[in-house]
Design a protein around this motif. Structure first.
Motif, PDB file in Angstrom:
ATOM      1  N   ARG A   2       0.850  -1.188   0.000  1.00  0.00           N
ATOM      2  CA  ARG A   2       0.000   0.000   0.000  1.00  0.00           C
ATOM      3  C   ARG A   2       0.893   1.246   0.000  1.00  0.00           C
ATOM      4  N   VAL A   3       0.540   2.196  -0.872  1.00  0.00           N
ATOM      5  CA  VAL A   3       1.309   3.440  -1.004  1.00  0.00           C
ATOM      6  C   VAL A   3       0.374   4.607  -0.705  1.00  0.00           C
ATOM      7  N   PHE A   4       0.846   5.573   0.087  1.00  0.00           N
ATOM      8  CA  PHE A   4       0.027   6.765   0.339  1.00  0.00           C
ATOM      9  C   PHE A   4       0.908   8.002   0.248  1.00  0.00           C
ATOM     10  N   SER A   5       0.362   9.081  -0.366  1.00  0.00           N
ATOM     11  CA  SER A   5       1.042  10.373  -0.287  1.00  0.00           C
ATOM     12  C   SER A   5       0.046  11.488  -0.597  1.00  0.00           C
ATOM     13  N   GLY A   6       0.464  12.714  -0.326  1.00  0.00           N
ATOM     14  CA  GLY A   6      -0.418  13.859  -0.575  1.00  0.00           C
ATOM     15  C   GLY A   6       0.371  15.141  -0.740  1.00  0.00           C
ATOM     16  N   ILE A   7      -0.321  16.155  -1.268  1.00  0.00           N
ATOM     17  CA  ILE A   7       0.271  17.491  -1.434  1.00  0.00           C
ATOM     18  C   ILE A   7      -0.748  18.508  -0.924  1.00  0.00           C
ATOM     19  N   ARG A   8      -0.244  19.592  -0.333  1.00  0.00           N
ATOM     20  CA  ARG A   8      -1.156  20.637   0.159  1.00  0.00           C
ATOM     21  C   ARG A   8      -1.640  21.513  -1.003  1.00  0.00           C
ATOM     22  N   PRO A   9      -2.933  21.850  -1.035  1.00  0.00           N
ATOM     23  CA  PRO A   9      -3.436  22.733  -2.108  1.00  0.00           C
ATOM     24  C   PRO A   9      -3.146  24.199  -1.769  1.00  0.00           C
ATOM     25  N   GLY A  11      -1.369  26.284  -3.865  1.00  0.00           N
ATOM     26  CA  GLY A  11      -0.929  27.016  -5.065  1.00  0.00           C
ATOM     27  C   GLY A  11      -0.419  26.018  -6.070  1.00  0.00           C
ATOM     28  N   SER A  12      -0.102  26.532  -7.242  1.00  0.00           N
ATOM     29  CA  SER A  12       0.238  25.642  -8.343  1.00  0.00           C
ATOM     30  C   SER A  12       1.468  24.769  -8.044  1.00  0.00           C
ATOM     31  N   LEU A  13       1.457  23.543  -8.551  1.00  0.00           N
ATOM     32  CA  LEU A  13       2.586  22.623  -8.341  1.00  0.00           C
ATOM     33  C   LEU A  13       3.863  23.157  -8.983  1.00  0.00           C
ATOM     34  N   HIS A  14       4.988  22.875  -8.372  1.00  0.00           N
ATOM     35  CA  HIS A  14       6.258  23.274  -8.984  1.00  0.00           C
ATOM     36  C   HIS A  14       7.113  22.040  -9.290  1.00  0.00           C
ATOM     37  N   LEU A  15       8.210  22.318  -9.948  1.00  0.00           N
ATOM     38  CA  LEU A  15       9.090  21.241 -10.390  1.00  0.00           C
ATOM     39  C   LEU A  15       9.602  20.398  -9.219  1.00  0.00           C
ATOM     40  N   GLY A  16       9.808  21.016  -8.065  1.00  0.00           N
ATOM     41  CA  GLY A  16      10.257  20.279  -6.873  1.00  0.00           C
ATOM     42  C   GLY A  16       9.212  19.255  -6.448  1.00  0.00           C
ATOM     43  N   ASN A  17       7.937  19.656  -6.409  1.00  0.00           N
ATOM     44  CA  ASN A  17       6.863  18.718  -6.049  1.00  0.00           C
ATOM     45  C   ASN A  17       6.855  17.542  -7.017  1.00  0.00           C
ATOM     46  N   TYR A  18       7.033  17.861  -8.286  1.00  0.00           N
ATOM     47  CA  TYR A  18       6.956  16.811  -9.298  1.00  0.00           C
ATOM     48  C   TYR A  18       8.160  15.867  -9.211  1.00  0.00           C
ATOM     49  N   LEU A  19       9.369  16.444  -9.254  1.00  0.00           N
ATOM     50  CA  LEU A  19      10.563  15.588  -9.303  1.00  0.00           C
ATOM     51  C   LEU A  19      10.804  14.887  -7.966  1.00  0.00           C
ATOM     52  N   GLY A  20      10.438  15.548  -6.858  1.00  0.00           N
ATOM     53  CA  GLY A  20      10.641  14.948  -5.541  1.00  0.00           C
ATOM     54  C   GLY A  20       9.595  13.887  -5.226  1.00  0.00           C
ATOM     55  N   ALA A  21       8.335  14.184  -5.520  1.00  0.00           N
ATOM     56  CA  ALA A  21       7.266  13.289  -5.072  1.00  0.00           C
ATOM     57  C   ALA A  21       6.476  12.662  -6.227  1.00  0.00           C
ATOM     58  N   MET A  22       5.848  13.507  -7.034  1.00  0.00           N
ATOM     59  CA  MET A  22       4.842  12.982  -7.975  1.00  0.00           C
ATOM     60  C   MET A  22       5.376  12.051  -9.042  1.00  0.00           C
ATOM     61  N   ASP A  40      -6.139  19.014   2.081  1.00  0.00           N
ATOM     62  CA  ASP A  40      -6.647  20.373   2.325  1.00  0.00           C
ATOM     63  C   ASP A  40      -6.572  20.776   3.799  1.00  0.00           C
ATOM     64  N   LEU A  41      -6.700  19.795   4.717  1.00  0.00           N
ATOM     65  CA  LEU A  41      -6.668  20.153   6.150  1.00  0.00           C
ATOM     66  C   LEU A  41      -5.271  20.597   6.587  1.00  0.00           C
ATOM     67  N   HIS A  42      -4.261  20.142   5.870  1.00  0.00           N
ATOM     68  CA  HIS A  42      -2.908  20.622   6.167  1.00  0.00           C
ATOM     69  C   HIS A  42      -2.691  22.039   5.638  1.00  0.00           C
ATOM     70  N   ALA A  43      -3.453  22.397   4.588  1.00  0.00           N
ATOM     71  CA  ALA A  43      -3.234  23.708   3.954  1.00  0.00           C
ATOM     72  C   ALA A  43      -3.731  24.860   4.820  1.00  0.00           C
ATOM     73  N   LYS A  51     -11.682  31.995   0.245  1.00  0.00           N
ATOM     74  CA  LYS A  51     -12.384  31.982  -1.055  1.00  0.00           C
ATOM     75  C   LYS A  51     -11.551  31.246  -2.099  1.00  0.00           C
ATOM     76  N   GLN A  52     -10.248  31.334  -1.930  1.00  0.00           N
ATOM     77  CA  GLN A  52      -9.340  30.736  -2.917  1.00  0.00           C
ATOM     78  C   GLN A  52      -9.157  29.233  -2.670  1.00  0.00           C
ATOM     79  N   LEU A  53      -9.344  28.794  -1.414  1.00  0.00           N
ATOM     80  CA  LEU A  53      -9.008  27.406  -1.063  1.00  0.00           C
ATOM     81  C   LEU A  53      -9.770  26.391  -1.912  1.00  0.00           C
ATOM     82  N   LYS A  54     -11.079  26.629  -2.072  1.00  0.00           N
ATOM     83  CA  LYS A  54     -11.901  25.673  -2.820  1.00  0.00           C
ATOM     84  C   LYS A  54     -11.365  25.503  -4.262  1.00  0.00           C
ATOM     85  N   ALA A  55     -11.022  26.646  -4.881  1.00  0.00           N
ATOM     86  CA  ALA A  55     -10.472  26.591  -6.244  1.00  0.00           C
ATOM     87  C   ALA A  55      -9.134  25.861  -6.239  1.00  0.00           C
TER      88      ALA A  55
END
Ligand code: TYM
Length: 326
Positions: A2-9, A11-22, A40-43, A51-55
């Protein structure tokens, strides 16, 4: 496994998020039983605009799909839609030493960054992260280096919990990429690339090619002329070599040979071309998905239902072990 991971919403993803995790997520979904979450609860532990969080939540789900997560091969959902995350976090909080939480690097960094917003949620953040991981009886957590300390704490929580209440949880392991576990800022190569840092140093996963090229050409390099991998002496060039290697699939030593005696500017020009080409399909897919709200929401809803089944079963075990009513 079983594998689990997540990212905080946040703002837009960056290269670090992608190359490090995704990038690891995309590969591992082919072989293992994967659960990926918009946390989202971590964000909300750092200042945010409600107002921005939902988007941001919706857009991060779109980003997951655009980057290559396949809803047929993994579970995708939003953390706050499965209430067991917060319930388990409370229970784990009663076995987590306060001193360990105060020692966490991210807590110290964020407290310094937002001295006006040092809330209890920020301190308890790693407990919620442990709950995310443990609810799904996770074996592997693919993340970048900065989150490793939180997984180590999760392992300690598991040991303490199991010692006291019997064998309930598995001990998860952090999965770091061989290279790229800490992508540095292009503008300040001694700091990690981040959404909140200097924007000139951060490349968005969906950024326009022109803008990517400008940032790469302006990236801070080091004294000397050689294109050599040496993170302590040449952090700027070493970071660019890491990015180039991951975007092109060429090993770093091959790149060093290829650019031997070439100028920094030749190297940067070539990297900019590669990187813009590498990221182009992501940008196209994202633009298309942003118009398919019903489709994306349907994936999230189905994901949430599947996650809930696993989460509820773990909660029953945990509550029984702790002597609580189920
Ligand atoms: P977050 O949202 O800060 O970052 C998401 C993922 O991206 C990685 N990352 C990087 N990797 C390499 N270089 C960088 N410059 C870089 N910046 C970010 C992070 O290591 C992370 O893997 N607490 C987590 C989210 C979370 C989580 C979880 C992760 C909540 N619950 C359960 C795993 C399992 C966080 O804030 O990540």
């Amino acid at each position: 496994m079983r594998v689990f991971s997540g990212i905080r919403p946040t703002g837009s993803l960056h290269l670090g998020n992608y190359l490090g995790a995704m990038r690891q997520w995309i590969a591992i979904q082919e072989k293992e039983d994967c659960v990926f979450c918009v946390v989202d609860l971590h964000a909300i532990t750092t200042p945010y605009d409600q107002k921005q969080l939902k988007a941001n939540i919706f857009e991060l789900a779109v980003d997951y799909l655009a980057a290559g997560l396949n809803p047929e091969k993994c579970i995708l959902f939003i953390q706050s839609t499965v209430k067991e995350h917060t319930e388990l976090a409370w229970l784990l909080g009663t076995v987590t030493p306060l001193g360990e939480l105060k020692r966490m690097t991210q807590f110290k960094d964020k407290s310094k960054q937002h001295p006006e917003y040092v809330n209890a949620g920020l301190l308890n953040y790693p407990i919620l992260m442990a709950a995310d991981i443990l609810l799904y009886q996770t074996d592997l957590v693919p993340i970048g280096k900065d989150q490793q300390q939180h997984v180590e704490l999760t392992r300690e929580i598991v040991r303490d919990f199991n010692n006291r209440f019997g064998q309930v949880f598995k001990e998860p392991r952090a999965l770091l990429p061989q290279i790229g576990d800490k992508i540095m800022s292009l503008a300040e190569p001694e700091k990690k690339m981040s959404k909140t840092g200097n924007q000139k140093g951060c490349i968005g996963l969906f950024e326009e090619p022109e803008s990517i090229k400008l940032k790469i050409m302006a990236a801070v390099t080091d004294t000397g002329k050689e294109i050599r991998y040496n993170p302590s002496k040449k952090p700027g060039i070493s970071n660019l070599l890491t990015i180039y290697s991951l975007a092109s699939g060429k090993p770093i030593d091959q790149l060093e040979k290829e650019f031997d005696k070439k100028r920094y500017s030749d190297f940067k020009k070539s990297l900019a071309e590669y990187l813009a080409g590498y990221l182009e399909p992501f940008r196209r897919k994202r633009t298309e998905l942003l118009t398919r709200e019903v489709y994306v929401n349907d994936i999230l809803k189905r994901g949430s239902q599947k996650a809930l089944t696993v989460a509820q079963s773990t909660m029953q075990e945990v509550k029984t072990a702790m002597g609580l009513e189920i």
